[in-house]
Design a protein around this motif. Sequence first.
Motif, PDB file in Angstrom:
ATOM      1  N   ASP A 148      -3.702   4.686  -0.781  1.00 43.26           N
ATOM      2  CA  ASP A 148      -4.501   3.472  -0.866  1.00 43.26           C
ATOM      3  C   ASP A 148      -5.320   3.340   0.422  1.00 43.26           C
ATOM      4  OD1 ASP A 148      -3.499   2.756  -3.373  1.00 43.26           O
ATOM      5  OD2 ASP A 148      -1.802   1.677  -2.497  1.00 43.26           O
ATOM      6  N   ARG A 149      -6.447   2.662   0.332  1.00 43.97           N
ATOM      7  CA  ARG A 149      -7.340   2.498   1.478  1.00 43.97           C
ATOM      8  C   ARG A 149      -7.401   1.030   1.907  1.00 43.97           C
ATOM      9  NH1 ARG A 149      -7.531   7.506  -1.238  1.00 43.97           N
ATOM     10  NH2 ARG A 149      -9.185   8.845  -0.406  1.00 43.97           N
ATOM     11  N   ARG A 189      -6.199   6.589  -9.336  1.00 42.29           N
ATOM     12  CA  ARG A 189      -5.586   5.263  -9.457  1.00 42.29           C
ATOM     13  C   ARG A 189      -5.330   4.581  -8.121  1.00 42.29           C
ATOM     14  NH1 ARG A 189      -3.806   4.103 -14.413  1.00 42.29           N
ATOM     15  NH2 ARG A 189      -2.251   2.638 -13.616  1.00 42.29           N
ATOM     16  N   TRP A 190      -5.726   5.201  -7.013  1.00 43.43           N
ATOM     17  CA  TRP A 190      -5.491   4.539  -5.736  1.00 43.43           C
ATOM     18  C   TRP A 190      -6.370   3.293  -5.613  1.00 43.43           C
ATOM     19  CZ3 TRP A 190     -10.012   4.801  -2.831  1.00 43.43           C
ATOM     20  CH2 TRP A 190     -10.873   5.880  -3.069  1.00 43.43           C
ATOM     21  N   ARG A 191      -5.877   2.368  -4.790  1.00 40.39           N
ATOM     22  CA  ARG A 191      -6.536   1.072  -4.653  1.00 40.39           C
ATOM     23  C   ARG A 191      -7.243   0.956  -3.302  1.00 40.39           C
ATOM     24  NH1 ARG A 191      -2.156  -3.485  -5.715  1.00 40.39           N
ATOM     25  NH2 ARG A 191      -4.008  -4.802  -5.797  1.00 40.39           N
ATOM     26  N   THR A 192      -8.269   0.128  -3.271  1.00 42.27           N
ATOM     27  CA  THR A 192      -8.991  -0.174  -2.035  1.00 42.27           C
ATOM     28  C   THR A 192      -8.845  -1.651  -1.724  1.00 42.27           C
ATOM     29  OG1 THR A 192     -10.625   1.571  -2.430  1.00 42.27           O
ATOM     30  CG2 THR A 192     -11.236  -0.175  -0.887  1.00 42.27           C
ATOM     31  N   VAL A 251      -6.961   4.716  10.298  1.00 39.30           N
ATOM     32  CA  VAL A 251      -8.184   3.917  10.207  1.00 39.30           C
ATOM     33  C   VAL A 251      -9.119   4.586   9.209  1.00 39.30           C
ATOM     34  CG1 VAL A 251     -10.240   3.128  11.442  1.00 39.30           C
ATOM     35  CG2 VAL A 251      -7.989   2.965  12.541  1.00 39.30           C
ATOM     36  N   GLU A 252      -9.558   3.858   8.201  1.00 36.21           N
ATOM     37  CA  GLU A 252     -10.360   4.442   7.130  1.00 36.21           C
ATOM     38  C   GLU A 252     -11.849   4.489   7.455  1.00 36.21           C
ATOM     39  OE1 GLU A 252      -9.367   6.008   4.580  1.00 36.21           O
ATOM     40  OE2 GLU A 252      -7.252   5.469   4.549  1.00 36.21           O
ATOM     41  N   THR A 253     -12.331   3.519   8.214  1.00 41.14           N
ATOM     42  CA  THR A 253     -13.752   3.514   8.541  1.00 41.14           C
ATOM     43  C   THR A 253     -13.989   2.678   9.779  1.00 41.14           C
ATOM     44  OG1 THR A 253     -15.987   3.131   7.659  1.00 41.14           O
ATOM     45  CG2 THR A 253     -14.306   1.503   7.103  1.00 41.14           C
ATOM     46  N   MET A 276       0.801  -1.218   0.000  1.00 42.96           N
ATOM     47  CA  MET A 276       0.000   0.000   0.000  1.00 42.96           C
ATOM     48  C   MET A 276       0.837   1.273   0.000  1.00 42.96           C
ATOM     49  SD  MET A 276      -2.992  -1.109   2.705  1.00 42.96           S
ATOM     50  CE  MET A 276      -3.579   0.569   2.836  1.00 42.96           C
ATOM     51  N   HIS A 277       0.321   2.268  -0.695  1.00 44.48           N
ATOM     52  CA  HIS A 277       0.925   3.601  -0.688  1.00 44.48           C
ATOM     53  C   HIS A 277       0.175   4.442   0.346  1.00 44.48           C
ATOM     54  CE1 HIS A 277       3.309   2.703  -4.255  1.00 44.48           C
ATOM     55  NE2 HIS A 277       2.218   2.193  -4.800  1.00 44.48           N
ATOM     56  N   VAL A 278       0.808   4.642   1.486  1.00 47.79           N
ATOM     57  CA  VAL A 278       0.214   5.433   2.566  1.00 47.79           C
ATOM     58  C   VAL A 278       1.279   6.364   3.139  1.00 47.79           C
ATOM     59  CG1 VAL A 278      -1.553   3.741   3.211  1.00 47.79           C
ATOM     60  CG2 VAL A 278       0.725   3.588   4.231  1.00 47.79           C
TER      61      VAL A 278
END
Length: 278
Positions: free
Chosen positions: A60-61, A137-140, A110-112, A47-49
Amino acid sequence: MTPEDLRKLANRIRRRDLQAVFEAGAGHIGGEMSVTDILTALYFKIMHVEPKNPKAHQRDRLVLSKGHTALALYVVLAEKGFIPSEEISTFLQHKSRLNGHPNRVKVPGVETNTGPLGHGLPIGVGMAKAAKLNGERWRTFVITGDGEMQEGSNWEAIMAAAQFKLDNLTLIIDHNRLQQGARLADTNNLAPLAPKLEAFGWAVEEIDGHDMDQICAALATDTITEGKPKCIVAHTNKGQGISFMSDNVAWHHKVPNEEQYKQAMAELEAAELEGAME
């Protein structure tokens, strides 16, 4: 990081998780041990964070739908630099932001909020659809438990993701074959999972969810099938790395006593030494 570096890091994360559960007197340790390798690979290889900018728009999420294993996520976030490492010792304490389920308002990274099972994948579908609508282009990534896949909301999300051709969405099913109080096979047995996801129009891959080479290869961007969301069925063991917890339904939500804690820690430490000698 190399697969060996990731393996060592995952071992350290398991040890810290074990310690925190023992000290707090609560935690979902079995499922935390099964998902640790996947979380480690995601945050330290895939992941790109940006820990210093947790809300960076192009990040990314990751949605940890099996939110009861929040402690494993907290330890990973601490290792990555999202939260102070010493904060792990506050897990479940009065006024701690490290609750038994993750809270996006309180915890950076934390995303959700998750916890009611079956909600994370629908949220992930919404995130991936938003990225598509905006041409981004970000990924989940979404991690569910296999018992959680009994929830009908997941299958509605699976249909929608295929319809919307969300190839920027990756579902990882932590297939440890156990849920609270019983084996998956004895409740509402969904196995085998792979052909069901394929029938709904997903690209599916089955892996050993504790093999870092396989995990990283399956999560890599170059394995994406254009126009299809991806599902990784990760075959794991509940309580991975600890002999008396491994594949034992009793350890879904249980705390080791002092003797068990010492044995579990010794086994994880021994595994680290064995890996160093190979």
